[in-house]
Scaffold this active site. Structure first.
Site, PDB file in Angstrom:
ATOM      1  N   LYS A  36       7.839 -13.278   7.205  1.00 43.75           N
ATOM      2  CA  LYS A  36       8.705 -13.199   6.036  1.00 43.75           C
ATOM      3  C   LYS A  36       9.563 -11.945   6.110  1.00 43.75           C
ATOM      4  O   LYS A  36       9.057 -10.825   6.197  1.00 43.75           O
ATOM      5  CB  LYS A  36       7.897 -13.184   4.742  1.00 43.75           C
ATOM      6  CG  LYS A  36       8.769 -13.085   3.481  1.00 43.75           C
ATOM      7  CD  LYS A  36       7.936 -12.935   2.226  1.00 43.75           C
ATOM      8  CE  LYS A  36       8.818 -12.736   0.999  1.00 43.75           C
ATOM      9  NZ  LYS A  36       9.589 -11.473   1.073  1.00 43.75           N
ATOM     10  N   GLY A  56       5.082  -1.680   4.519  1.00 46.28           N
ATOM     11  CA  GLY A  56       5.819  -1.412   3.299  1.00 46.28           C
ATOM     12  C   GLY A  56       5.201  -0.271   2.533  1.00 46.28           C
ATOM     13  O   GLY A  56       4.514   0.591   3.101  1.00 46.28           O
ATOM     14  N   SER A  57       5.402  -0.265   1.232  1.00 38.69           N
ATOM     15  CA  SER A  57       4.930   0.842   0.406  1.00 38.69           C
ATOM     16  C   SER A  57       3.424   0.802   0.220  1.00 38.69           C
ATOM     17  O   SER A  57       2.797  -0.266   0.276  1.00 38.69           O
ATOM     18  CB  SER A  57       5.604   0.796  -0.967  1.00 38.69           C
ATOM     19  OG  SER A  57       5.097  -0.282  -1.740  1.00 38.69           O
ATOM     20  N   THR A  58       2.844   1.963  -0.022  1.00 39.06           N
ATOM     21  CA  THR A  58       1.403   2.044  -0.258  1.00 39.06           C
ATOM     22  C   THR A  58       1.021   1.296  -1.531  1.00 39.06           C
ATOM     23  O   THR A  58      -0.019   0.634  -1.595  1.00 39.06           O
ATOM     24  CB  THR A  58       0.967   3.518  -0.335  1.00 39.06           C
ATOM     25  OG1 THR A  58       1.165   4.112   0.958  1.00 39.06           O
ATOM     26  CG2 THR A  58      -0.495   3.653  -0.716  1.00 39.06           C
ATOM     27  N   GLU A  59       1.868   1.369  -2.545  1.00 34.10           N
ATOM     28  CA  GLU A  59       1.579   0.665  -3.793  1.00 34.10           C
ATOM     29  C   GLU A  59       1.448  -0.843  -3.559  1.00 34.10           C
ATOM     30  O   GLU A  59       0.494  -1.481  -4.030  1.00 34.10           O
ATOM     31  CB  GLU A  59       2.682   0.940  -4.810  1.00 34.10           C
ATOM     32  CG  GLU A  59       2.475   0.241  -6.150  1.00 34.10           C
ATOM     33  CD  GLU A  59       3.611   0.495  -7.134  1.00 34.10           C
ATOM     34  OE1 GLU A  59       3.583  -0.098  -8.229  1.00 34.10           O
ATOM     35  OE2 GLU A  59       4.524   1.272  -6.801  1.00 34.10           O
ATOM     36  N   GLY A 103       0.857  -2.249  -0.670  1.00 33.07           N
ATOM     37  CA  GLY A 103      -0.287  -2.424   0.219  1.00 33.07           C
ATOM     38  C   GLY A 103      -1.602  -2.502  -0.529  1.00 33.07           C
ATOM     39  O   GLY A 103      -2.493  -3.285  -0.167  1.00 33.07           O
ATOM     40  N   GLU A 136       0.564  -1.079   7.373  1.00 30.12           N
ATOM     41  CA  GLU A 136       1.293   0.111   7.827  1.00 30.12           C
ATOM     42  C   GLU A 136       2.135   0.534   6.638  1.00 30.12           C
ATOM     43  O   GLU A 136       3.113  -0.113   6.292  1.00 30.12           O
ATOM     44  CB  GLU A 136       2.146  -0.230   9.047  1.00 30.12           C
ATOM     45  CG  GLU A 136       2.532   1.001   9.854  1.00 30.12           C
ATOM     46  CD  GLU A 136       3.761   1.686   9.306  1.00 30.12           C
ATOM     47  OE1 GLU A 136       3.581   2.714   8.603  1.00 30.12           O
ATOM     48  OE2 GLU A 136       4.864   1.221   9.557  1.00 30.12           O
ATOM     49  N   CYS A 173       9.083   5.653   7.540  1.00 30.39           N
ATOM     50  CA  CYS A 173       7.804   6.102   6.979  1.00 30.39           C
ATOM     51  C   CYS A 173       7.211   7.277   7.739  1.00 30.39           C
ATOM     52  O   CYS A 173       6.447   8.062   7.172  1.00 30.39           O
ATOM     53  CB  CYS A 173       6.815   4.942   6.936  1.00 30.39           C
ATOM     54  SG  CYS A 173       6.627   4.101   8.522  1.00 30.39           S
ATOM     55  N   GLU A 189       6.637   9.648  -1.479  1.00 24.87           N
ATOM     56  CA  GLU A 189       7.596   9.246  -0.460  1.00 24.87           C
ATOM     57  C   GLU A 189       8.979   9.042  -1.089  1.00 24.87           C
ATOM     58  O   GLU A 189       9.124   8.291  -2.045  1.00 24.87           O
ATOM     59  CB  GLU A 189       7.128   7.957   0.217  1.00 24.87           C
ATOM     60  CG  GLU A 189       7.903   7.598   1.461  1.00 24.87           C
ATOM     61  CD  GLU A 189       7.278   6.448   2.225  1.00 24.87           C
ATOM     62  OE1 GLU A 189       7.202   6.532   3.460  1.00 24.87           O
ATOM     63  OE2 GLU A 189       6.856   5.467   1.586  1.00 24.87           O
TER      64      GLU A 189
END
Length: 489
Positions: free
Chosen positions: A186, A240-243, A245, A262, A296, A392
């Site tokens: 995607k 993508g973002s930690t949030e 993730g 990641e 990142c 970030e």
């Protein structure tokens, strides 16, 4: 790669589902971040189309010999590599216009370098041992032979961010295919066309069997949520973002999926008291401006000896003044735009709040038109616990933070939830390596050393993620281990 076009002349890409290129019932626009102009339209994949893609991947994995025929996978990867090279210039122009990547960056990490990831895994598969003997054991008066076999992990959902769509797609797709997995890929809502172009290339210029690779695009969240929760998906690979993730990890837990993540980073560049200040100031200034800071692993915190804080900040600011930014199509442009107005507003808001919190704006902090450009920005006297030092930014913003001694530098470097990368500069390389070993991060550069490559595992500690991409370890993320035993006859 011929694609249908709208009346305006902008390209309309198609989804790849079960070996067929299909249109969506609706589309959404992708715009050039350097100009704001329309690049093309991407299909809005429906839930039914996403389910069809997963079903196709499941069927290809369960009912064909893709997962077990190593030679067929090698041939497919070879052909994919050839096709990518043949159509590289088309991909280059699309990457510049949709991603906002500079032309010079497409000759490195945005396009040319990622193609070699496919070559690496095709070659690795030729020699990679899928069986390992672990020796005999005696039990109940009988000798038993034991061995391990490595098998494909199953159906993979691979979900991409916008910043490096070619590199991130191929870093997931190539090892997954080498392992014998099937994939639903995607693309990111901001850069869907680049990923869909990969799907069209696979459909039209490779012999990868139907269902083995499926490519979707969507501007909403429903398709992504389905890809992370569907019971027929075995592995989720997300960048993508930690949030986000965290949400994916929680959602995948309902069916105990394997998850590779990641995520974000807040990496530190540490200038030790014996470093070459002029050289490291230039490195720091240009480093944070790579792809407008949308990386990142970029070092967004600059840790400097307190006694030399003002001197170093001035040298970095002077170096930032040499960064040429603007039109990404120009061969001499070093830095292009941020991906969207929304992202630029986010970056600008963080800079303004940092100044309100006590940081000094040394240079930058300005929007530039047309498109979504933002000037290279330096903040000094930054509190290591402040928002700008902890969160970030994903923009060309460098925060200068003073430290007292080596121990204090290590403490500050480790004082975030992230642990993705880092850099240290010192004239004493052994001292630099010793300090680097104390930083909790998955990658580290010593005196400007470049660790990035298809054969080098990449990933983070702490909330920067789980698992590794690329290298042998990247292949192993998509393999299952089965242990066998049989009587010795």
């Amino acid at each position: 790669m011929e694609t249908p076009t709208m009346e305006s002349g902008a390209a309309v890409k198609r989804l790849l589902i079960d070996g067929k290129l299909v249109e969506g019932e609706q589309t959404f626009p992708s715009r050039n971040p350097a100009t704001g102009e329309l690049v093309g339209e991407a299909p809005e994949a429906t839930r039914a189309q996403a389910e069809a893609a997963i079903e196709a991947a499941r069927r290809a994995f369960d009912t064909t010999d893709w997962a077990t025929d190593v030679q067929a996978r090698i041939r497919s990867l070879d052909r994919l590599y050839d096709a990518l090279v043949e159509h590289k210039e088309e991909l280059r122009e699309l990457t510049i216009s949709e991603v906002g990547a500079t032309r010079q960056l497409t000759h490195g990490a945005q396009l040319d370098d990622p193609l070699e990831i496919v070559r690496f895994y095709a070659d690795l598969l030729r020699t990679f041992p899928m069986r390992e003997e672990i020796g005999e054991v005696e039990s109940m008066g009988q000798r038993h032979l034991r061995w391990i076999e490595k098998e494909a992990g199953g159906v993979v959902s691979a979900i991409l961010p916008y910043n490096y769509p070619n590199q991130l797609a191929l870093a997931k797709l190539a090892p997954a295919l080498a392992a014998g997995c099937t994939v639903v890929l995607k693309g990111a809502p901001d850069t869907p066309l680049t990923t869909l172009a990969l799907g069209e290339l696979i459909a039209e210029h490779t012999d990868i069997p139907p269902g083995v690779v499926n490519v979707l695009s969507s501007s909403g969240t429903e398709v992504g949520e389905l890809l992370t929760t569907h019971p027929d998906v075995d592995i989720v690979s997300f960048t993508g973002s930690t949030e986000t993730g965290r949400r994916i990890m929680a959602a995948a837990s309902r069916t105990i999926k394997r998850v590779f993540l990641e995520l974000g980073g807040k990496s530190a560049m540490i200038l030790l008291d014996d470093a070459d200040v002029d050289a490291t100031a230039m490195f720091a200034a240009f480093g944070i401006c790579v792809h407008a800071g949308q990386g990142c692993a970029l070092t967004s915190r600059l840790l400097v000896p307190r006694a030399r804080h003002d001197e170093i900040a001035a040298k970095v600011a002077a170096a930032m003044g040499k960064v040429r930014y603007g039109d990404p199509t120009h061969p001499k442009t070093y830095m292009g735009p941020l991906i969207s107005e929304k992202q630029r507003d986010k970056v600008d808001g963080m800079v303004k709040r940092a100044v309100e919190a006590g940081a000094t704006l040394v240079t930058g902090g300005e929007k530039a038109e047309p498109g979504f450009h933002y000037a290279p920005t330096l903040l000094s006297n930054v509190d290591p616990d402040s928002e700008i030092a902890q969160d970030e930014v994903f923009g060309p913003v460098l925060a200068v933070i003073p430290y007292e001694d080596d121990d204090d530098a290590v403490r500050i470097a480790n004082s975030t939830i992230y642990g993705l990368s880092g850099t240290v500069f010192s004239r004493d390389q052994e001292r630099a390596i010793a300090l680097a070993r104390r930083i909790r991060s998955g990658t580290f550069s010593i005196n400007g050393g470049n660790y990035f490559g298809a054969n080098a595992p990449f990933g983070g500690y702490k909330q920067s993620g789980i698992g590794r991409e690329m290298g042998v370890q990247g292949l192993e993320e998509f393999l299952q281990i089965k242990t066998f035993a049989a009587p010795v006859v």
